[in-house]
Design a protein around this motif. Structure first.
Motif, PDB file in Angstrom:
ATOM      1  N   THR A 243      36.638  71.216  -6.871  1.00  0.00           N
ATOM      2  CA  THR A 243      36.962  70.730  -5.532  1.00  0.00           C
ATOM      3  C   THR A 243      37.893  69.533  -5.621  1.00  0.00           C
ATOM      4  OG1 THR A 243      35.125  69.166  -5.388  1.00  0.00           O
ATOM      5  CG2 THR A 243      34.663  71.450  -4.787  1.00  0.00           C
ATOM      6  N   GLN A 244      38.335  69.065  -4.453  1.00  0.00           N
ATOM      7  CA  GLN A 244      39.205  67.897  -4.418  1.00  0.00           C
ATOM      8  C   GLN A 244      38.417  66.607  -4.642  1.00  0.00           C
ATOM      9  OE1 GLN A 244      40.936  67.194  -0.588  1.00  0.00           O
ATOM     10  NE2 GLN A 244      39.119  67.892   0.519  1.00  0.00           N
ATOM     11  N   GLU A 245      37.088  66.674  -4.484  1.00  0.00           N
ATOM     12  CA  GLU A 245      36.251  65.490  -4.661  1.00  0.00           C
ATOM     13  C   GLU A 245      35.613  65.554  -6.044  1.00  0.00           C
ATOM     14  OE1 GLU A 245      33.538  65.649  -1.462  1.00  0.00           O
ATOM     15  OE2 GLU A 245      35.103  65.477   0.073  1.00  0.00           O
ATOM     16  N   THR A 246      36.236  64.906  -7.013  1.00  0.00           N
ATOM     17  CA  THR A 246      35.779  64.974  -8.392  1.00  0.00           C
ATOM     18  C   THR A 246      34.653  63.980  -8.625  1.00  0.00           C
ATOM     19  OG1 THR A 246      37.998  65.582  -9.108  1.00  0.00           O
ATOM     20  CG2 THR A 246      36.491  64.762 -10.788  1.00  0.00           C
ATOM     21  N   TYR A 247      33.565  64.462  -9.183  1.00  0.00           N
ATOM     22  CA  TYR A 247      32.434  63.581  -9.512  1.00  0.00           C
ATOM     23  C   TYR A 247      32.240  63.586 -11.019  1.00  0.00           C
ATOM     24  CZ  TYR A 247      27.837  61.407  -9.405  1.00  0.00           C
ATOM     25  OH  TYR A 247      26.793  60.547  -9.591  1.00  0.00           O
ATOM     26  N   LEU A 248      32.335  62.408 -11.614  1.00  0.00           N
ATOM     27  CA  LEU A 248      32.113  62.265 -13.044  1.00  0.00           C
ATOM     28  C   LEU A 248      30.881  61.413 -13.285  1.00  0.00           C
ATOM     29  CD1 LEU A 248      35.760  61.617 -14.327  1.00  0.00           C
ATOM     30  CD2 LEU A 248      34.494  63.768 -14.316  1.00  0.00           C
ATOM     31  N   LEU A 249      30.117  61.771 -14.306  1.00  0.00           N
ATOM     32  CA  LEU A 249      28.929  61.008 -14.665  1.00  0.00           C
ATOM     33  C   LEU A 249      29.335  59.719 -15.374  1.00  0.00           C
ATOM     34  CD1 LEU A 249      26.844  63.939 -16.195  1.00  0.00           C
ATOM     35  CD2 LEU A 249      26.748  63.092 -13.852  1.00  0.00           C
TER      36      LEU A 249
ATOM     37  N   LEU B  24      43.232  57.348 -25.971  1.00  0.00           N
ATOM     38  CA  LEU B  24      42.282  56.273 -25.667  1.00  0.00           C
ATOM     39  C   LEU B  24      41.678  55.740 -26.965  1.00  0.00           C
ATOM     40  CD1 LEU B  24      40.434  57.971 -22.649  1.00  0.00           C
ATOM     41  CD2 LEU B  24      42.185  56.185 -22.535  1.00  0.00           C
ATOM     42  N   PRO B  25      41.304  54.453 -27.004  1.00  0.00           N
ATOM     43  CA  PRO B  25      40.763  53.867 -28.246  1.00  0.00           C
ATOM     44  C   PRO B  25      39.575  54.631 -28.807  1.00  0.00           C
ATOM     45  CG  PRO B  25      41.215  52.152 -26.632  1.00  0.00           C
ATOM     46  CD  PRO B  25      41.427  53.455 -25.935  1.00  0.00           C
ATOM     47  N   ASP B  26      38.681  55.114 -27.935  1.00  0.00           N
ATOM     48  CA  ASP B  26      37.493  55.833 -28.396  1.00  0.00           C
ATOM     49  C   ASP B  26      37.610  57.342 -28.217  1.00  0.00           C
ATOM     50  OD1 ASP B  26      36.155  53.484 -29.121  1.00  0.00           O
ATOM     51  OD2 ASP B  26      35.534  53.139 -27.047  1.00  0.00           O
ATOM     52  N   GLY B  27      38.781  57.815 -27.796  1.00  0.00           N
ATOM     53  CA  GLY B  27      38.993  59.242 -27.655  1.00  0.00           C
ATOM     54  C   GLY B  27      37.989  59.892 -26.715  1.00  0.00           C
ATOM     55  N   TYR B  28      37.365  60.983 -27.181  1.00  0.00           N
ATOM     56  CA  TYR B  28      36.399  61.713 -26.353  1.00  0.00           C
ATOM     57  C   TYR B  28      35.081  60.961 -26.184  1.00  0.00           C
ATOM     58  CZ  TYR B  28      39.286  65.885 -26.069  1.00  0.00           C
ATOM     59  OH  TYR B  28      40.306  66.770 -25.772  1.00  0.00           O
ATOM     60  N   ASP B  29      34.920  59.854 -26.910  1.00  0.00           N
ATOM     61  CA  ASP B  29      33.718  59.024 -26.764  1.00  0.00           C
ATOM     62  C   ASP B  29      33.954  57.864 -25.804  1.00  0.00           C
ATOM     63  OD1 ASP B  29      32.100  60.524 -28.534  1.00  0.00           O
ATOM     64  OD2 ASP B  29      33.131  59.589 -30.244  1.00  0.00           O
ATOM     65  N   THR B  30      35.058  57.890 -25.077  1.00  0.00           N
ATOM     66  CA  THR B  30      35.341  56.857 -24.078  1.00  0.00           C
ATOM     67  C   THR B  30      34.433  57.045 -22.872  1.00  0.00           C
ATOM     68  OG1 THR B  30      37.660  56.752 -24.764  1.00  0.00           O
ATOM     69  CG2 THR B  30      37.114  55.855 -22.585  1.00  0.00           C
ATOM     70  N   VAL B  31      33.783  55.968 -22.433  1.00  0.00           N
ATOM     71  CA  VAL B  31      32.941  56.018 -21.245  1.00  0.00           C
ATOM     72  C   VAL B  31      33.836  55.992 -20.010  1.00  0.00           C
ATOM     73  CG1 VAL B  31      31.119  54.851 -19.938  1.00  0.00           C
ATOM     74  CG2 VAL B  31      31.038  54.875 -22.438  1.00  0.00           C
ATOM     75  N   VAL B  32      33.632  56.941 -19.114  1.00  0.00           N
ATOM     76  CA  VAL B  32      34.537  57.087 -17.965  1.00  0.00           C
ATOM     77  C   VAL B  32      34.307  56.018 -16.903  1.00  0.00           C
ATOM     78  CG1 VAL B  32      34.683  59.572 -18.342  1.00  0.00           C
ATOM     79  CG2 VAL B  32      33.032  58.668 -16.696  1.00  0.00           C
ATOM     80  N   GLY B  33      33.166  55.326 -16.941  1.00  0.00           N
ATOM     81  CA  GLY B  33      32.875  54.314 -15.927  1.00  0.00           C
ATOM     82  C   GLY B  33      32.199  54.924 -14.713  1.00  0.00           C
ATOM     83  N   SER B  34      31.724  54.055 -13.837  1.00  0.00           N
ATOM     84  CA  SER B  34      31.021  54.508 -12.640  1.00  0.00           C
ATOM     85  C   SER B  34      31.927  55.397 -11.801  1.00  0.00           C
ATOM     86  CB  SER B  34      30.567  53.300 -11.816  1.00  0.00           C
ATOM     87  OG  SER B  34      29.935  53.704 -10.633  1.00  0.00           O
ATOM     88  N   ARG B  35      31.474  56.640 -11.596  1.00  0.00           N
ATOM     89  CA  ARG B  35      32.200  57.648 -10.816  1.00  0.00           C
ATOM     90  C   ARG B  35      33.610  57.886 -11.369  1.00  0.00           C
ATOM     91  NH1 ARG B  35      29.634  59.019  -6.186  1.00  0.00           N
ATOM     92  NH2 ARG B  35      31.531  59.943  -5.366  1.00  0.00           N
ATOM     93  N   GLY B  36      33.823  57.560 -12.644  1.00  0.00           N
ATOM     94  CA  GLY B  36      35.107  57.838 -13.276  1.00  0.00           C
ATOM     95  C   GLY B  36      36.222  56.902 -12.889  1.00  0.00           C
TER      96      GLY B  36
END
Length: 621
Positions: free
Chosen positions: A459-465, A501-513
């Motif tokens: 959807t257009q409203e992306t939700y990331l953990l 990114l410095p941590d690559g795939y282990d980068t934390v996306v942050g609150s709601r990305g």
């Protein structure tokens, strides 16, 4: 003119939004009025509560036995004191003195050991019951339809999941055991008092009511002040949550509202000062009066012991033991007087939990599900109608067919029913009339897991953990390998960015990305869906947050991946829909035109008007 222009028809939005309110409801768990209203609206069966504890029947009997044993053992202390004062000391009986002193120590040790064992058992039982309730409630709420969450405040759901079940700790481990303990202590103490001296027992029971009445009045005064303080603390909590969250900070900074919020917070905190002072001072004079009454009770007993009429054969040891017993009677008696408040509060908590557990599941697995052995991806809408409230139709008599591997684009004014129709494919809702088919099978005849495996939605409203990029992608498929995660990210044109990114795939996306831009989050969402490799893709304005260049890259990836898949696309950009095998134009929930891009333009109908209107606005801009 570029084909990637945007055409956005006029119209009011009808897309269902989930309102996340966060925060707590600021409700004092001992608010009697609210609790009584809750019980009136949703009565609680005591038999149902008892069933929660039925697996622990044996352990509960042990807890009750320990409570009774502790109370009975504790009553031995005054009698031992009487023997020491009346016999062992005056007669210098060392053997009796040693036995009495050893008995006092043994009583203390036994009481402490029994208390630890009782606490361990009751807490374990309580935690098990809470665990079962918490798990059952979470699982049941997950089965609710999207409609439930659009109707319900997010804060209300969180309050019942966390606050109410958390408050049950005291209910299942303290309330019942304290009632049993207080009843045992009060009965045992009264019996012991009459056994020691019935005359002094009557005097104590006459003097005790004023102390009880005074204490009750003080409790009511403090209760009122505490309610006001709790409400103000809730306001403070909401201000902190709204003002210091990521979304709140962004809104505050962009509106320049920081000074106003600071003044509001300062005012609320200032009001708390007065409430805290009042809470501490509430009933101080009455408590002072009660202390005088407490001091007067032993004085009255000593006075009675000095008159032959009331003393009888009273000994000094009996008097000391009696005063000790009388002093220990007040606390359990007050506990029993507050049982009504505790029981009402406890039942209200169970009522709130049961109210959610009893919610009917609107969209559920069929009793005898049909399993598709090899999903091809053919989607059909057979005379589909839908209404959110039963009165105002959102879709009316929609009949469409998308062959396996084909593509359908849905266009129309905002509020025409496009997203609702696409949501039916993922079985977010069930049609009011008609059928939605997957490979000729009604979706209602398939399990929800089978539908989710076959249909992917972006959807257009992306939700990331609030987790790493890897964890966000693996959320779609927990067993996905790192190689599969990278392949999905490459397909969505996001791998290179993640790798940088410095941590690559282990980068934390942050609150709601919030560490990623809108377009980057959208591509992560596309990668997450593609990782599941669904046979049907539903793209609800999936590229709306992307710029023209990025959109073309992602669209190229989607076009390549769409080979062999059925794709249903909702978009306001002509470049996204023009190459679809079939375009359906919706107007007020009805399909008014279907055909290819060229066919619909030549027809000069609603689709041509939409395209023409978009071109005119683009030219004007």
């Amino acid at each position: 003119m570029s084909d990637s222009h945007t055409f956005r028809p006029q119209g009011g939005g009808r897309r269902a939004q989930i309102e996340a309110t966060g925060g707590r409801d600021g409700r004092d768990p001992r608010n009697q009025k609210a609790d009584k209203r809750q019980l009136a609206d949703a009565p609680v069966s005591l038999r149902r509560i008892a069933r929660l504890f039925s697996p622990y029947r044996g352990r509960l009997l042990v807890v009750v036995g320990l409570i009774v044993a502790s109370s009975v053992i504790g009553l031995a202390q005054p009698f031992l004191v009487r023997h020491v004062i009346d016999t062992a000391l005056p007669e210098r009986d060392s053997r009796l003195l040693l036995l009495c002193v050893a008995g006092m120590v043994a009583v203390a040790v036994a009481s402490a050991a029994i208390s630890v064992a009782q606490t361990l058992l009751s807490t374990t039982i309580g935690q098990r019951v809470m665990h079962r309730l918490r798990t059952d409630l979470f699982t049941h709420l997950q089965r609710q339809s999207v409609g439930f969450f659009t109707r319900t405040r997010g804060g209300e759901v969180q309050s019942r999941m966390v606050n109410d079940i958390g408050s049950m700790q005291s209910v299942v481990t303290t309330t019942a055991t304290s009632i049993a303990a207080n009843v045992t202590v009060v009965i045992g103490t009264v019996v012991a008092m009459f056994a020691l001296n019935w005359r002094l027992a009557l005097i104590s029971l006459v003097v005790l009511p004023p102390a009880v009445i005074t204490t009750r009045k003080v409790a009511r005064m403090r209760y009122a002040v505490t309610n006001a303080r709790q409400a103000k603390l809730a306001d403070l909590h909401v201000q902190v949550e709204e003002g210091l969250s990521v979304s709140g900070i962004l809104l505050t900074k962009t509106l320049g509202a920081a000074p106003a919020l600071a003044r509001r917070f300062e005012g609320t905190s200032e009001e708390l000062i007065g409430l805290e002072v009042r809470s501490q001072l509430a009933g101080r004079w009455r408590m002072a009066t009660m202390q005088v009454v407490f001091a007067a009770v032993p004085a009255a007993l000593y006075l009675a012991a000095g008159f032959p009429v009331t003393s009888g054969s009273l000994t000094i040891g009996t008097l000391v033991a009696f005063v000790s017993l009388q002093g220990s009677l007040f606390r359990p008696l007050m506990g029993l007087l507050n049982v009504g408040v505790d029981v009402t509060s406890s039942l209200a908590l169970f009522s709130r939990i049961f109210e959610y557990l009893d919610l009917p599941v609107e969209i559920d697995d069929p009793v005898a599900p049909h399993h598709l052995v090899d999903v091809r991806g053919e989607v059909g809408f057979d005379s589909v109608s839908f209404s959110y409230d039963g009165d105002h139709p959102v879709l009316e008599d929609v009949s469409l067919r998308v062959p396996a591997g084909g593509s359908l684009a849905l266009v129309g004014a905002t509020g025409s029913g496009k997203s609702t129709l696409a949501g039916l494919v993922a079985r977010l809702h069930d049609p009011t009339h008609g059928r939605v088919l997957l490979d000729g099978t009604d979706l209602r005849d398939l399990t929800l897991t089978d539908v989710a495996d076959a249909v992917g939605v972006v959807t257009q409203e992306t939700y990331l953990l609030h987790a790493t990029v890897r964890e966000n992608l693996r959320h779609a498929r927990p067993d996905a390998t790192d190689a599969e995660i990278v392949a999905a990210a490459k397909a969505a044109r996001i791998h290179d960015l993640v790798q940088s990114l410095p941590d690559g795939y282990d980068t934390v996306v942050g609150s709601r990305g919030y560490r990623f831009s809108g377009g980057e989050k959208q591509r992560l969402a596309i990668a997450r869906t593609l990782l599941r490799d669904p046979k049907v893709l539903v793209l609800d304005e999936a590229t709306s947050a992307l710029d023209n260049t990025t959109e073309r890259e992602v669209q190229a990836a989607l076009d390549e991946l769409a080979v062999g898949r059925t794709t249903i696309t909702i978009a306001h950009r002509l470049s996204t829909v023009r190459d679809a095998d079939q375009i359906a134009v919706l107007d007020h929930g009805r399909v008014v035109e279907t055909g290819t891009h060229e066919e619909l333009l030549l027809a000069g109908g609603a689709y041509a008007d939409l395209v023409r209107g978009g071109l005119e606005r683009s030219a004007a801009a």
